[in-house]
Write a protein that holds these residues in place. Structure first.
Motif, short mmCIF file in Angstrom:
data_model
loop_
_atom_site.label_atom_id
_atom_site.label_comp_id
_atom_site.label_asym_id
_atom_site.label_seq_id
_atom_site.Cartn_x
_atom_site.Cartn_y
_atom_site.Cartn_z
N LYS A 70 -5.08 5.80 9.87
CA LYS A 70 -4.84 5.22 8.55
C LYS A 70 -3.91 4.02 8.72
CE LYS A 70 -7.07 8.55 6.54
NZ LYS A 70 -8.42 8.32 6.17
N PRO A 71 -4.01 3.02 7.84
CA PRO A 71 -3.14 1.85 7.98
C PRO A 71 -1.65 2.16 7.82
CG PRO A 71 -4.61 1.62 6.09
CD PRO A 71 -4.96 2.90 6.76
N SER A 72 -1.33 3.15 7.01
CA SER A 72 0.06 3.51 6.78
C SER A 72 0.09 4.98 6.38
CB SER A 72 0.64 2.65 5.66
OG SER A 72 1.99 2.98 5.43
N SER A 73 0.70 5.82 7.24
CA SER A 73 0.66 7.25 6.96
C SER A 73 1.94 7.93 7.44
CB SER A 73 -0.55 7.89 7.64
OG SER A 73 -0.46 7.70 9.04
N GLN A 74 2.06 9.18 7.01
CA GLN A 74 3.23 9.97 7.34
C GLN A 74 2.79 11.43 7.50
OE1 GLN A 74 6.03 10.09 4.07
NE2 GLN A 74 7.74 10.10 5.50
N VAL A 75 3.29 12.10 8.54
CA VAL A 75 3.02 13.51 8.75
C VAL A 75 4.34 14.25 8.56
CG1 VAL A 75 2.27 15.29 10.37
CG2 VAL A 75 1.11 13.07 10.33
N ILE A 76 4.33 15.18 7.63
CA ILE A 76 5.52 15.98 7.32
C ILE A 76 5.25 17.37 7.87
CG2 ILE A 76 6.99 16.88 5.49
CD1 ILE A 76 5.85 14.37 3.84
N SER B 225 0.83 -1.20 0.00
CA SER B 225 0.00 0.00 0.00
C SER B 225 0.87 1.25 0.00
CB SER B 225 -0.93 0.00 1.22
OG SER B 225 -0.17 0.14 2.40
N THR B 226 0.33 2.30 -0.56
CA THR B 226 1.03 3.57 -0.60
C THR B 226 0.77 4.32 0.70
OG1 THR B 226 0.72 3.66 -2.99
CG2 THR B 226 1.29 5.71 -1.90
N ARG B 227 1.80 4.89 1.24
CA ARG B 227 1.69 5.64 2.48
C ARG B 227 0.96 6.96 2.21
NH1 ARG B 227 4.43 4.52 6.82
NH2 ARG B 227 5.99 3.32 5.72
N LYS B 228 -0.08 7.25 3.01
CA LYS B 228 -0.83 8.50 2.92
C LYS B 228 0.00 9.58 3.60
CE LYS B 228 -4.90 10.67 2.35
NZ LYS B 228 -5.58 10.82 1.11
N LYS C 37 9.94 25.49 5.06
CA LYS C 37 10.99 24.48 4.92
C LYS C 37 10.68 23.27 5.81
CE LYS C 37 14.60 27.71 3.67
NZ LYS C 37 15.85 28.34 4.04
N PHE C 38 11.22 22.13 5.42
CA PHE C 38 11.04 20.88 6.15
C PHE C 38 11.58 21.00 7.57
CE2 PHE C 38 12.93 16.91 7.61
CZ PHE C 38 11.86 16.05 7.52
N GLN C 39 10.82 20.48 8.54
CA GLN C 39 11.27 20.44 9.92
C GLN C 39 11.47 19.00 10.38
OE1 GLN C 39 8.94 22.67 12.74
NE2 GLN C 39 9.83 21.64 14.49
N GLU C 40 10.43 18.16 10.25
CA GLU C 40 10.54 16.76 10.65
C GLU C 40 9.42 15.96 10.01
OE1 GLU C 40 9.07 15.45 14.69
OE2 GLU C 40 9.12 17.61 15.04
N GLU C 41 9.58 14.63 10.08
CA GLU C 41 8.52 13.76 9.60
C GLU C 41 8.27 12.68 10.63
OE1 GLU C 41 10.12 10.19 6.83
OE2 GLU C 41 10.31 12.18 5.95
N ARG C 42 7.03 12.23 10.68
CA ARG C 42 6.64 11.17 11.59
C ARG C 42 5.86 10.13 10.81
NH1 ARG C 42 4.80 14.57 16.96
NH2 ARG C 42 6.66 15.89 17.03
N THR C 43 6.20 8.87 11.03
CA THR C 43 5.59 7.76 10.29
C THR C 43 4.73 6.94 11.24
OG1 THR C 43 7.52 7.70 8.84
CG2 THR C 43 6.12 5.76 8.84
#
Length: 78
Positions: A48-54, A2-5, A61-67
């Motif tokens: 969600k079954p598979s997600s990421q918060v950017i 599955s694709t990560r949301k 600008k990018f600070q962090e990501e959480r999976t």
């Protein structure tokens, strides 16, 4: 597989913060503070079954990501 949301937490031009699905037309979350927007967006992502918060800084600008859920393709060592 599955694709990560993906969701992005960014500041809007009016100074409020939003949590928005990548490619989405409208924000899923709008809040007065970054902390509130992060909490609400993370809550959505965890359902969600598979997600990421950017998470982005005020300047965009990018600070962090959480999976969440699924298998993290780059788990930290240690």
């Amino acid at each position: 597989m599955s694709t990560r949301k993906k969701y992005h937490v960014t500041q809007k031009e009016d100074g409020t913060w939003q949590g928005k699905a990548q490619g989405g037309q409208r924000a899923s979350v709008i809040a007065d503070t970054k902390k509130e927007a992060m909490a609400d967006t993370i809550r959505i992502a965890k359902n969600k079954p598979s997600s990421q918060v950017i998470i982005h800084k005020q300047d965009g600008k990018f600070q962090e990501e959480r999976t969440y859920g699924g298998k993290d393709p780059y788990p930290p060592k240690g």
